[in-house]
Design a protein around this motif. Structure first.
Motif, PDB file in Angstrom:
ATOM      1  N   THR A 103       0.635  -0.907  -0.413  1.00 45.59           N
ATOM      2  CA  THR A 103      -0.154   0.191  -0.166  1.00 45.59           C
ATOM      3  C   THR A 103       1.453   1.031  -0.197  1.00 45.59           C
ATOM      4  N   THR A 105      -6.452  -3.918   2.087  1.00 46.08           N
ATOM      5  CA  THR A 105      -6.314  -3.614   1.113  1.00 46.08           C
ATOM      6  C   THR A 105      -7.804  -3.309  -0.283  1.00 46.08           C
ATOM      7  N   THR A 165      -5.844   1.788   6.127  1.00 50.55           N
ATOM      8  CA  THR A 165      -5.190   2.391   4.355  1.00 50.55           C
ATOM      9  C   THR A 165      -6.230   2.938   3.523  1.00 50.55           C
ATOM     10  N   THR A 223      -7.403   3.382  -0.928  1.00 52.12           N
ATOM     11  CA  THR A 223      -6.994   3.031  -2.192  1.00 52.12           C
ATOM     12  C   THR A 223      -7.676   4.197  -2.981  1.00 52.12           C
TER      13      THR A 223
END
Length: 437
Positions: free
Chosen positions: A89, A211, A236, A238
């Protein structure tokens, strides 16, 4: 020891009148208290070893200097870099806990009172806490009878024009069917927040859990596969345009690249979905937590391997009994973390349901827990007007598996003898149930 160039907030450089970064430094006595906490013991041999360590620590104290910062510095940054490398990531953020990650993602999604958030009927209360606290409606999706994860087919039935977020939870570290979830989200323009509290290091079709959705949040609480001195989490995303802002969302929106008149920095709102914005709060983490996460992450592949070996052994042992459905071990596309080991029984074949099974295991000294309970049974929801029985009727699989079929077992840090005993106790308990003993 050479000093770095001075940071305007901290006395890290040469000055005539210092500004202390840390109000009160820790000393040798404090460090020894931490050593005793992390390495407990008693007896003459322990006392002698502690005394020897104490002498060395006090000698070290005479020539050492304290750290200039205790939070959000090099160790936190290194932990984030290591997590990014492990997860493949960019820009992950180390936070006080996983729940803080849920809050940031929910704020980005611009959740408002009356908006609907779909969560699995069985998960930890933290999954629904933030949206519930701001007046969102929590919609409970039924679970898959085998994986115990959120059932995409039921999610599809419960999406409305008010649905703003779906929160799939990788229960016990077993991957959710993320393709189906993302297809629904993309079709209806819904944010997906992966609750990967149990899922750090697991994989779904070549991607790490956490992710795949728009956001993924991990927990490093003391009971998880990996911890950062008892608490912590990683978030995290995207959403490439949000990564830099996500870092600022951890600490009050402070922007040190900008300044207001006669001051050192600016404080800015954090951009959210569709032109919205939100005010950041404080989820800062300490350097000690950052270091702790680095240390455990450096040996995490072996931690996962040990869990996988224990799970494989138990599944092999339990597969001889047709009344038991042992933990699925995954395949090339599905790689669980084995945070917990799932056992599902067939009440008809076993001669009784899981409640009897659990009592027998407790009598044999085997620890297990159905992890977690149906959220809609909690008092907090009743007090907010949720109809417990109506929700239960809409989640028939949840009711069946929780009350009659499944439980979870811990499998890490056990000796071969303890795992053998666990397998024996499970099989013996089923045998007794079948015989009506």
């Amino acid at each position: 020891m050479a000093k770095k160039a001075s940071d305007f907030r901290y006395n890290t450089g040469e000055t005539k009148v210092p500004w202390a970064a840390v109000g009160e430094n820790y000393n040798a006595e404090d460090l020894m208290a931490i050593v005793r906490f992390l390495m407990k013991g008693e007896g003459e041999e322990y006392d002698a070893a502690i005394k020897a360590v104490e002498e060395k620590v006090y000698a070290l104290d005479k020539v050492a200097e304290p750290p200039a910062k205790l939070s959000l510095d090099a160790e936190v940054a290194k932990a984030e870099e290591m997590c990014d490398e492990f997860l493949n990531t960019e820009g992950c953020v180390f936070l006080t806990n996983c729940t803080a990650g849920f809050e940031i993602a929910s704020k980005y999604a611009n959740l408002q009172p009356g908006d609907e958030v779909i969560v699995p009927a069985i998960t930890f209360a933290a999954t629904m806490a933030y949206p519930l606290s701001i007046g969102c409606k929590i919609v409970f999706a039924d679970v898959d009878p085998v994986t115990l994860n959120i059932d995409p087919k039921d999610v599809a039935k419960k999406i409305t024009n008010k649905t703003k977020m779906i929160v799939p939870v990788h229960i016990g570290g077993y991957p959710v069917d993320m393709d189906a979830i993302m297809e629904l989200a993309n079709k209806h323009n819904i944010i997906v927040l992966e609750d990967a509290a149990h899922g750090f290091g697991g994989e779904y079709k070549g991607k790490k859990l956490g992710t795949i959705g728009h956001f993924g949040a991990y927990s490093f609480h003391e009971v998880k596969n990996m911890t950062s001195f008892g608490e912590g989490g990683i978030l995290t995303t995207t959403i490439e345009d949000f990564r830099a802002d996500m870092k600022r969302a951890r600490f009050l929106g402070a922007d040190f690249s900008k300044k207001i008149k006669n001051w050192l920095y600016d404080v800015c709102a954090i951009p959210g979905k569709d032109g919205s914005s939100f005010v950041a709060t404080n989820f800062s983490t300490t350097e000690i937590q950052g270091l702790g996460l680095q240390l455990q992450l450096s040996r995490y592949n072996e931690i996962l391997a040990e869990r996988a070996r224990a799970a494989a052994y138990l599944t092999e042992r339990l597969s001889v009994c047709d009344a038991i459905q042992p933990q699925d071990l995954g395949n090339a596309d599905i790689k669980p973390t084995f945070h917990l080991y799932s056992v599902i029984i067939d009440p008809e074949k076993a001669g009784a349901d899981v409640q009897v099974f659990k009592k027998k295991l407790a009598e044999k000294g085997v620890t297990e827990i159905a992890h977690f309970g149906p959220l809609y049974r909690f008092e907090v929801l009743k007090g907010l007007g949720y109809n417990e029985e109506e929700i239960a009727a809409s989640c028939p699989v949840t009711e069946e598996v929780f009350d009659r079929r499944f439980t979870h077992f811990p499998i890490y840090g056990l000796t071969k003898e303890q795992i053998d005993y666990m397998a024996d106790a499970i099989l013996e308990s089923i045998d007794e149930m079948q015989k009506g003993i």
